[in-house]
Write an enzyme that holds these catalytic residues in place. Structure first.
Site, mmCIF file in Angstrom:
data_model
loop_
_atom_site.group_PDB
_atom_site.id
_atom_site.type_symbol
_atom_site.label_atom_id
_atom_site.label_comp_id
_atom_site.label_asym_id
_atom_site.label_seq_id
_atom_site.Cartn_x
_atom_site.Cartn_y
_atom_site.Cartn_z
ATOM 1 N N HIS A 15 0.836 -1.198 0.000
ATOM 2 C CA HIS A 15 0.000 0.000 0.000
ATOM 3 C C HIS A 15 0.876 1.256 0.000
ATOM 4 C CE1 HIS A 15 -0.518 1.213 4.545
ATOM 5 N NE2 HIS A 15 0.714 0.851 4.317
ATOM 6 N N CYS A 34 5.721 6.473 4.422
ATOM 7 C CA CYS A 34 4.526 5.722 3.999
ATOM 8 C C CYS A 34 4.004 6.242 2.665
ATOM 9 C CB CYS A 34 3.424 5.819 5.055
ATOM 10 S SG CYS A 34 3.890 5.067 6.612
ATOM 11 N N HIS A 40 5.052 0.251 -0.196
ATOM 12 C CA HIS A 40 5.739 -0.643 0.735
ATOM 13 C C HIS A 40 4.662 -1.659 1.142
ATOM 14 C CE1 HIS A 40 3.719 2.238 3.376
ATOM 15 N NE2 HIS A 40 3.806 1.346 4.327
ATOM 16 N N HIS A 42 2.924 -4.805 4.177
ATOM 17 C CA HIS A 42 2.774 -5.333 5.535
ATOM 18 C C HIS A 42 2.186 -6.747 5.506
ATOM 19 C CE1 HIS A 42 3.557 -1.438 7.394
ATOM 20 N NE2 HIS A 42 2.692 -0.870 6.600
ATOM 21 N N ASP A 80 -5.317 -10.332 -0.045
ATOM 22 C CA ASP A 80 -4.039 -11.019 0.126
ATOM 23 C C ASP A 80 -3.204 -10.999 -1.158
ATOM 24 O OD1 ASP A 80 -2.077 -12.489 1.515
ATOM 25 O OD2 ASP A 80 -2.822 -14.354 0.629
ATOM 26 N N HIS A 81 -1.928 -10.640 -1.000
ATOM 27 C CA HIS A 81 -0.992 -10.551 -2.122
ATOM 28 C C HIS A 81 -1.490 -9.561 -3.185
ATOM 29 C CE1 HIS A 81 0.998 -13.864 -0.188
ATOM 30 N NE2 HIS A 81 2.011 -13.729 -0.992
ATOM 31 N N GLU A 125 -1.224 -3.639 11.822
ATOM 32 C CA GLU A 125 -0.440 -3.280 10.637
ATOM 33 C C GLU A 125 1.007 -3.738 10.838
ATOM 34 O OE1 GLU A 125 -1.123 0.444 7.996
ATOM 35 O OE2 GLU A 125 0.490 0.946 9.385
#
Lengths: 135, 135, 135, 135, 135, 135
Positions: A15, A34, A40, A42, A80-81, A125
């Protein structure tokens, strides 16, 4: 006599935090690293909690297998991913902060639970930063 | 000005989920592999929380040593290294789901705490599944 | 529509539990090995939670960087690698039980948060013992 | 065919790092806030590992109850709720760094294990700092 | 230039420790409450580690999806929600101590890995007790 | 008499797994959802271990503050809140699998440690997947 039942899940996503109405400088000042335009990511840890009365036939508030399947279908399969900013409809116009992701997840799950059940979402996070939303 | 004091404990037990009023097929459909007639087991993680005012003499809401001793006597000594279905009175007629175990533990501890203290029980059946009961 | 935002921190400190108005024997009876006159110590794990509405411009309830800085200035810089009884003003006359430390931390942080934000403090003294204070 | 068996334990202690042959300034430069003359403290997490062959009669390398008792007698009862510098013989002349504590624990346990068993000690001073010694 | 790749898994099982060649009294003396004839149980945490050279085409030592699938087929599908003593061939004649379970798992996985890969198995019976086997 | 000293750190990064010499279909077949062209991400947990003899003056193998600073300068400042594929030189031509990242980190740190110290790197990509490299 109500019991709360919770299930942990996880999704790994990229994100970037920024407000499209602001200059890059303003975004940098507010969101710091950020705001990296290349993103980047998480490992988001999710805890979904459902509160209700115990069914005397089963001893369950909700079947954990059903709750797990709901989380898979409505959260993991969607996030996810993925790149939250680019790959999802939810964050096309909404900044994917932990706070906003938690609210989005709550809204995704709420319609699939019986109205008498209460819903809470906790989202980590990082190991040290997490948020909580109960509607 | 109330503070909540919590103590973690653990017990390792075998159990089987089923409803004796149902056929084996119905039990299998609802409880799946948890209905294994030969039992399976868990390391149950327990968090007992007690909320009350701080005693100005001691700085304690409740002496953690007393809370630890209560949990040992009324929970660990009764459930640890036991088969919940076969070795305990509590689950002779009650399905030992995490929900029901949490309620049973709450009922075991409640009479041993002063009435002005509030009690909450959190029970982890696995790292990913847990329940919570506050009476 | 309120969201709770939480941040974990840690400080390592020495302390001793005792009531100066009591005899050593009475202190020993109540506080046991926590009354060691030469002190013992802990890695205190702290979770600070702030509840409020999401700012639509940022997507934040509170900037986690600000919350982290507040905890550093008002808690870590004061308590980390200190003897709570000898090196701090807070516990000159107050027994540094986990309960009292949590209340002290809450009082240190409260004035630095906007009044519309709710504050909760969770403090782990050990992995198995923790306390919680919400004002 | 050797298997390693490990047991986790914990002790909470105060300590101070310094070299009595150095000036306070030199100690401060090297040990920083760990040189606080009033001490600070930690929840030390200990993992003791013993490697050997499985006894075909019991299926054990070593009875975990025996290993737990050894750790209690030779480590917990000596260090828990103590000031390592003031309350123990071991650190009267030895700086209680995590490295030195791990070696001291190894030396305390080694004589109580059969010579054919190998011994390793892991010691966590904080969640993020730990040391390991195998003799 | 070898790298070790590890994957965590879990299975929940019931078991009882005893030696059929011994009297009940002898079993009780050696295995204590683990000898409960009605069984108890655990959430077994498993870490499977594979060491080998990195494939320059993929950047993998072994595809984690393949390792996960091997663990599912040969360990989880066989042990999860089972009674190790009654429901498995492996422990019909072998005492299901953590040591023996780790060796059995290693033997189950070894034939399915290329011979140039090294294999290690870590098995947590509880949070505080674990064993390790490397062949 | 050597002791191993370890320090945990973390960085949050985006990445994508693929081999530029392969077709998209081949990449999809091998890397699955890790091949998402818009990237996904992880909270990478890092453990850096250094083995050497204890300095009798300090009681340290290496000053943890120095090790922490090395990790910050050579790993966190380079990888944290970055896109490993786009923002780093290291993975311009190298697939950022956990295996390759661990080797890259080892190579970044090795020149900054005295030659008599041994170095090991453990990297968690998720809670359930991790790799280890010792040179």
């Amino acid at each position: 006599m109500k019991v709360t039942v919770s299930r942990k899940a996880q999704f790994n996503a990229a994100h970037r935090l920024y407000n499209p109405n602001w200059s890059f400088e303003k975004n940098d000042e507010v969101f710091g690293k950020c705001n990296n335009p290349n993103y980047h990511g998480h490992n988001y840890q999710l805890i979904v909690s459902v509160k209700g009365t115990i069914d005397p036939e089963t001893g369950y508030v909700i079947d954990m297998k059903d709750l797990k399947a709901l989380i898979k279908e409505h959260v993991e399969d969607v996030f996810d991913h993925r790149n939250l900013n680019l790959d999802t409809e939810d964050f096309k116009e909404l900044n994917p902060t932990a706070e906003n992701i938690a609210v989005v997840i709550w809204n995704k799950l709420r319609p699939h639970l019986k109205s008498e059940l209460e819903l809470k979402v906790v989202l980590y996070e990082t190991e040290r930063n997490f948020v909580e939303f109960e509607g």
